[in-house]
Design a protein around this motif. Structure first.
Motif, PDB file in Angstrom:
ATOM      1  N   GLN A 155       0.826  -1.205   0.000  1.00 25.30           N
ATOM      2  CA  GLN A 155       0.000   0.000   0.000  1.00 25.30           C
ATOM      3  C   GLN A 155       0.860   1.255   0.000  1.00 25.30           C
ATOM      4  OE1 GLN A 155      -3.235  -0.173  -0.594  1.00 25.30           O
ATOM      5  NE2 GLN A 155      -2.739  -2.345  -0.730  1.00 25.30           N
ATOM      6  N   ALA A 156       1.912   1.251   0.835  1.00 27.37           N
ATOM      7  CA  ALA A 156       2.792   2.420   0.932  1.00 27.37           C
ATOM      8  C   ALA A 156       3.512   2.671  -0.392  1.00 27.37           C
ATOM      9  CB  ALA A 156       3.801   2.219   2.062  1.00 27.37           C
ATOM     10  N   VAL A 157       3.923   1.570  -1.039  1.00 23.30           N
ATOM     11  CA  VAL A 157       4.623   1.689  -2.316  1.00 23.30           C
ATOM     12  C   VAL A 157       3.663   2.192  -3.396  1.00 23.30           C
ATOM     13  CG1 VAL A 157       5.578   0.268  -4.167  1.00 23.30           C
ATOM     14  CG2 VAL A 157       6.492   0.062  -1.854  1.00 23.30           C
ATOM     15  N   ALA A 158       2.442   1.691  -3.375  1.00 22.97           N
ATOM     16  CA  ALA A 158       1.441   2.120  -4.364  1.00 22.97           C
ATOM     17  C   ALA A 158       1.177   3.617  -4.225  1.00 22.97           C
ATOM     18  CB  ALA A 158       0.150   1.332  -4.187  1.00 22.97           C
ATOM     19  N   ARG A 159       1.159   4.097  -2.988  1.00 27.12           N
ATOM     20  CA  ARG A 159       0.915   5.523  -2.747  1.00 27.12           C
ATOM     21  C   ARG A 159       2.192   6.358  -2.899  1.00 27.12           C
ATOM     22  NH1 ARG A 159      -2.267   3.468   1.735  1.00 27.12           N
ATOM     23  NH2 ARG A 159      -0.424   3.796   3.022  1.00 27.12           N
ATOM     24  N   GLN A 160       3.297   5.674  -3.281  1.00 24.48           N
ATOM     25  CA  GLN A 160       4.582   6.334  -3.507  1.00 24.48           C
ATOM     26  C   GLN A 160       5.151   6.979  -2.242  1.00 24.48           C
ATOM     27  OE1 GLN A 160       4.543   8.156  -7.480  1.00 24.48           O
ATOM     28  NE2 GLN A 160       6.275   9.399  -6.811  1.00 24.48           N
ATOM     29  N   GLU A 161       4.792   6.428  -1.085  1.00 21.62           N
ATOM     30  CA  GLU A 161       5.341   6.939   0.173  1.00 21.62           C
ATOM     31  C   GLU A 161       6.685   6.308   0.477  1.00 21.62           C
ATOM     32  OE1 GLU A 161       0.846   7.184   2.033  1.00 21.62           O
ATOM     33  OE2 GLU A 161       2.340   5.867   2.973  1.00 21.62           O
ATOM     34  N   LEU A 162       6.961   5.207  -0.209  1.00 20.73           N
ATOM     35  CA  LEU A 162       8.154   4.416   0.068  1.00 20.73           C
ATOM     36  C   LEU A 162       8.652   3.902  -1.277  1.00 20.73           C
ATOM     37  CD1 LEU A 162       9.408   3.455   2.802  1.00 20.73           C
ATOM     38  CD2 LEU A 162       8.108   1.339   2.511  1.00 20.73           C
ATOM     39  N   SER A 163       9.964   3.882  -1.476  1.00 20.37           N
ATOM     40  CA  SER A 163      10.473   3.332  -2.736  1.00 20.37           C
ATOM     41  C   SER A 163      10.342   1.816  -2.700  1.00 20.37           C
ATOM     42  CB  SER A 163      11.932   3.726  -2.936  1.00 20.37           C
ATOM     43  OG  SER A 163      12.772   2.941  -2.125  1.00 20.37           O
ATOM     44  N   SER A 164      10.240   1.215  -3.870  1.00 16.64           N
ATOM     45  CA  SER A 164      10.099  -0.240  -3.894  1.00 16.64           C
ATOM     46  C   SER A 164      11.359  -0.903  -3.347  1.00 16.64           C
ATOM     47  CB  SER A 164       9.767  -0.735  -5.305  1.00 16.64           C
ATOM     48  OG  SER A 164      10.518  -0.083  -6.269  1.00 16.64           O
ATOM     49  N   HIS A 165      12.495  -0.246  -3.521  1.00 18.91           N
ATOM     50  CA  HIS A 165      13.733  -0.811  -2.999  1.00 18.91           C
ATOM     51  C   HIS A 165      13.740  -0.817  -1.478  1.00 18.91           C
ATOM     52  CE1 HIS A 165      18.053  -0.722  -1.867  1.00 18.91           C
ATOM     53  NE2 HIS A 165      18.072  -1.690  -2.751  1.00 18.91           N
ATOM     54  N   GLU A 166      13.380   0.322  -0.889  1.00 13.83           N
ATOM     55  CA  GLU A 166      13.356   0.415   0.575  1.00 13.83           C
ATOM     56  C   GLU A 166      12.326  -0.566   1.156  1.00 13.83           C
ATOM     57  OE1 GLU A 166      15.279   1.940   2.641  1.00 13.83           O
ATOM     58  OE2 GLU A 166      14.105   1.483   4.448  1.00 13.83           O
ATOM     59  N   ALA A 167      11.182  -0.653   0.514  1.00 13.03           N
ATOM     60  CA  ALA A 167      10.147  -1.579   0.985  1.00 13.03           C
ATOM     61  C   ALA A 167      10.645  -3.025   0.931  1.00 13.03           C
ATOM     62  CB  ALA A 167       8.883  -1.414   0.145  1.00 13.03           C
ATOM     63  N   ALA A 168      11.349  -3.359  -0.138  1.00 17.85           N
ATOM     64  CA  ALA A 168      11.866  -4.720  -0.289  1.00 17.85           C
ATOM     65  C   ALA A 168      12.892  -5.030   0.804  1.00 17.85           C
ATOM     66  CB  ALA A 168      12.481  -4.891  -1.672  1.00 17.85           C
ATOM     67  N   LEU A 169      13.757  -4.050   1.088  1.00 22.01           N
ATOM     68  CA  LEU A 169      14.750  -4.229   2.158  1.00 22.01           C
ATOM     69  C   LEU A 169      14.059  -4.470   3.495  1.00 22.01           C
ATOM     70  CD1 LEU A 169      17.423  -1.443   1.447  1.00 22.01           C
ATOM     71  CD2 LEU A 169      17.774  -3.917   1.343  1.00 22.01           C
ATOM     72  N   ARG A 170      13.004  -3.685   3.761  1.00 27.71           N
ATOM     73  CA  ARG A 170      12.301  -3.829   5.050  1.00 27.71           C
ATOM     74  C   ARG A 170      11.624  -5.192   5.154  1.00 27.71           C
ATOM     75  NH1 ARG A 170       9.260   1.942   6.226  1.00 27.71           N
ATOM     76  NH2 ARG A 170      11.057   3.263   5.759  1.00 27.71           N
ATOM     77  N   LEU A 171      11.071  -5.648   4.049  1.00 24.31           N
ATOM     78  CA  LEU A 171      10.383  -6.940   4.079  1.00 24.31           C
ATOM     79  C   LEU A 171      11.372  -8.084   4.314  1.00 24.31           C
ATOM     80  CD1 LEU A 171       7.716  -8.450   3.859  1.00 24.31           C
ATOM     81  CD2 LEU A 171       8.037  -8.569   1.373  1.00 24.31           C
ATOM     82  N   LEU A 172      12.521  -8.006   3.644  1.00 24.55           N
ATOM     83  CA  LEU A 172      13.518  -9.065   3.841  1.00 24.55           C
ATOM     84  C   LEU A 172      14.008  -9.058   5.285  1.00 24.55           C
ATOM     85  CD1 LEU A 172      15.197 -11.342   2.603  1.00 24.55           C
ATOM     86  CD2 LEU A 172      16.981  -9.665   2.120  1.00 24.55           C
ATOM     87  N   GLN A 173      14.240  -7.846   5.813  1.00 22.86           N
ATOM     88  CA  GLN A 173      14.702  -7.742   7.196  1.00 22.86           C
ATOM     89  C   GLN A 173      13.666  -8.343   8.153  1.00 22.86           C
ATOM     90  OE1 GLN A 173      17.856  -6.774   7.796  1.00 22.86           O
ATOM     91  NE2 GLN A 173      17.333  -7.745   9.742  1.00 22.86           N
ATOM     92  N   ALA A 174      12.414  -8.043   7.914  1.00 23.51           N
ATOM     93  CA  ALA A 174      11.349  -8.560   8.780  1.00 23.51           C
ATOM     94  C   ALA A 174      11.275 -10.086   8.701  1.00 23.51           C
ATOM     95  CB  ALA A 174      10.007  -7.948   8.376  1.00 23.51           C
ATOM     96  N   TYR A 175      11.455 -10.606   7.505  1.00 24.94           N
ATOM     97  CA  TYR A 175      11.414 -12.064   7.337  1.00 24.94           C
ATOM     98  C   TYR A 175      12.570 -12.726   8.084  1.00 24.94           C
ATOM     99  CZ  TYR A 175      11.306 -16.606   4.977  1.00 24.94           C
ATOM    100  OH  TYR A 175      11.265 -17.942   4.709  1.00 24.94           O
ATOM    101  N   ARG A 176      13.748 -12.127   7.965  1.00 21.25           N
ATOM    102  CA  ARG A 176      14.911 -12.665   8.668  1.00 21.25           C
ATOM    103  C   ARG A 176      14.722 -12.548  10.180  1.00 21.25           C
ATOM    104  NH1 ARG A 176      20.275 -11.210   5.282  1.00 21.25           N
ATOM    105  NH2 ARG A 176      21.107 -11.665   7.334  1.00 21.25           N
ATOM    106  N   ASP A 177      14.215 -11.415  10.628  1.00 19.42           N
ATOM    107  CA  ASP A 177      13.997 -11.214  12.063  1.00 19.42           C
ATOM    108  C   ASP A 177      12.974 -12.203  12.602  1.00 19.42           C
ATOM    109  OD1 ASP A 177      15.790  -9.197  12.087  1.00 19.42           O
ATOM    110  OD2 ASP A 177      14.323  -7.561  12.101  1.00 19.42           O
ATOM    111  N   HIS A 178      11.960 -12.482  11.792  1.00 16.05           N
ATOM    112  CA  HIS A 178      10.924 -13.421  12.212  1.00 16.05           C
ATOM    113  C   HIS A 178      11.536 -14.749  12.633  1.00 16.05           C
ATOM    114  CE1 HIS A 178       7.043 -15.506  12.210  1.00 16.05           C
ATOM    115  NE2 HIS A 178       7.668 -16.480  11.567  1.00 16.05           N
ATOM    116  N   HIS A 179      12.476 -15.252  11.829  1.00 12.19           N
ATOM    117  CA  HIS A 179      13.076 -16.549  12.154  1.00 12.19           C
ATOM    118  C   HIS A 179      14.085 -16.432  13.285  1.00 12.19           C
ATOM    119  CE1 HIS A 179      10.899 -18.604   9.180  1.00 12.19           C
ATOM    120  NE2 HIS A 179      11.338 -17.849   8.203  1.00 12.19           N
TER     121      HIS A 179
END
Lengths: 334, 334
Positions: A307-331
């Motif tokens: 949603q944030a990326v669609a609204r252009q509040e966040l770059s797709s690169h930054e969003a991707a980095l955050r998602l990977l970090q969250a996935y790694r942190d989850h484990h």
């Protein structure tokens, strides 16, 4: 109340399948198709046990658009194969059908004669809803049939979509059925599918249609000269004609399959292809599991990042980095 | 020894780009293209700062096979655009070339006149070796150009492969250039590419070729009636003719682009497409990062599992489970 029948153990299942118990084979395929975790677990325990007994069949894929006469073709070819003393399993994928309690209504009757043949085993697989899953289920059903000792496995699919690529990647020999007198466009065959074929057969080559079939044979032979097959090294893709009505062409079709297998076994291409296919299935499977793991762990975050990326509040690169970090942190914190 | 010049900070970089400093814009694109981690980090810090200033240009993709006259077409269209008081950035993707110290030899001279035009900025992007990376680099270069205030961005690519889909997914309007008197097959245009186009232009419509171009216009208009465009709702894909020699057709081409943008902005399709594109880029980026993370953490195990699977010692399912477990454990124990 009747007592609930205990489920066979994986060892009992495996032994029964290897002894040629068709009921157990059918049940095992149902397990493979099931989405219940307990069924999946049993299915894979079974596959692990049976793995050493797989790989001995000739694996054949058959495709063609609706109306080309796939069922009739397979029924006639199947009779030819079993008449030679070989056993045959036919797995059909129907993307338009869905499972109804483990069976597809009306489907089994399509190959009536073959379904009564004691040397043949016919099993429809519904494509259902599961994305990507149907190919894995069909391949596992194929492995179960191999462990049950079938000499030839035919995987039938409809030549209009993604499923051809999956089937091409699970078989040794890929056969494309075509109609005479219809352009490629009319037949709905995608260009890429013809390039995947190890042989073409023009069906319904009888009566008034015989001449057109012969002409189509010539035209497709010409066309295939332009399409080099990078997969089947040193193999000229033959174009045959066949008629389920007269029985013509089935001898030649089966001889072509055997000639192909002999040729590619001698060159090492046969085994190299199977090894490559195994590796591809492993990587595909891993991607499926990985996506499911992501879904289970960070789906909510992923949706909000989208949603944030669609609204252009966040770059797709930054969003991707955050998602990977969250996935790694989850484990990390599990 | 001359002292090494200090690199601008992200803030200095961002300010310079927004003020229209073309040298800094060029350097920023070089950073985006770099594979050095420090460069990448700076590039993304810069993109984060510039994100609020992106999205205001008309994004246009132009494709066609080699020989169709893309450079000449863009040069003439570019002159037309800048004559209207608009600024233009042209990003060209050449899959056959590789970066040589940040620039592509000989490429810049292809659009000689446009490259001397103060209202135009031309930048070639080499596809290089990096799988999947080139599309992201081009898209980021596009965002940088938008932040620099360019009104129109043209992304040029060669109409023969995968890069068209990437470009289609980063632009608002996708233009396919075609030659008259050549069948689709001869032009090497894949069927899917024609279906992605928002307009077709038959190039070199002059002299002896003019009549053939008119005929081709009719034929393609007919053909496009059969190919519904699911993307551009309520938009009839026009087929135009143009000649860089006479200048005919460029007025109409640019008017078509503007009409398309007006039409889709009014319907909401324009913004919906951009939102969808942003989400797709995010997911693509995430998959790239995820695959890189896998590569960095469990590549050795993956290779050995592939070998075991190829030798049929392990089922692809079991191998996939083990690899996922190892990946999860890797992060757990960090």
């Amino acid at each position: 109340m009747t007592p609930r029948k205990a489920r066979p153990t994986p060892d009992q299942f495996a032994a029964g399948i290897r002894e040629g118990n068709r009921v157990l084979l059918g049940q095992a395929i149902t397990l493979v198709e099931s989405t219940l975790p307990a069924d999946q677990e049993l299915a894979h325990a079974l596959l692990e046990r049976l793995l050493p007994y797989t790989g001995n069949a000739i694996r054949m894929g058959i495709t063609g658009v609706p109306g080309v006469g796939k069922s009739t073709f397979i029924e006639t070819l199947g009779k030819h194969i079993t008449n030679q003393g070989k056993t045959l399993a036919v797995l059909t994928i129907d993307p338009s059908s869905r499972l109804t309690g483990g069976s597809i209504l009306g489907d089994k009757t399509r190959m009536e004669e073959l379904s009564r043949n004691p040397h043949a085993f016919i099993r429809p697989t519904a494509a259902g809803d599961a994305l990507g899953g149907v190919a894995h289920r069909t391949r596992e059903a194929m492995l179960l049939c191999e462990a049950a000792g079938y000499d030839v496995i035919i995987v039938e699919t409809v030549g209009v979509g993604q499923s051809e690529i999956s089937v091409r990647n699970m078989v040794d020999f890929f056969l494309l059925l075509m109609l005479a007198g219809a352009g490629d466009e009319l037949q709905g065959i995608k260009k890429g599918i013809m390039e995947m074929a190890d042989a073409l057969v023009i069906t319904k080559a009888d009566g008034e249609n015989k001449k057109a079939a012969q002409e189509a044979r010539g035209a497709y032979t010409q066309a295939l000269h332009l399409v080099a097959s990078p997969l089947a090294n040193e193999w000229t893709v033959p174009v045959l004609t066949a008629s389920a009505l007269t029985g013509d062409g089935f001898d030649e079709t089966w001889a072509t399959v055997e000639r192909y297998c002999d040729h590619t076994r001698a060159s090492g291409f046969f085994q190299a292809t199977r090894s490559r296919q195994n590796i591809n299935w492993f990587n595909d499977y891993f991607q499926l599991l990985l996506q499911a793991d992501l879904q289970a762990s960070v789906q909510a975050l992923r949706s909000s990042l989208e949603q944030a990326v669609a609204r252009q509040e966040l770059s797709s690169h930054e969003a991707a980095l955050r998602l990977l970090q969250a996935y790694r942190d989850h484990h990390r914190t599990l």
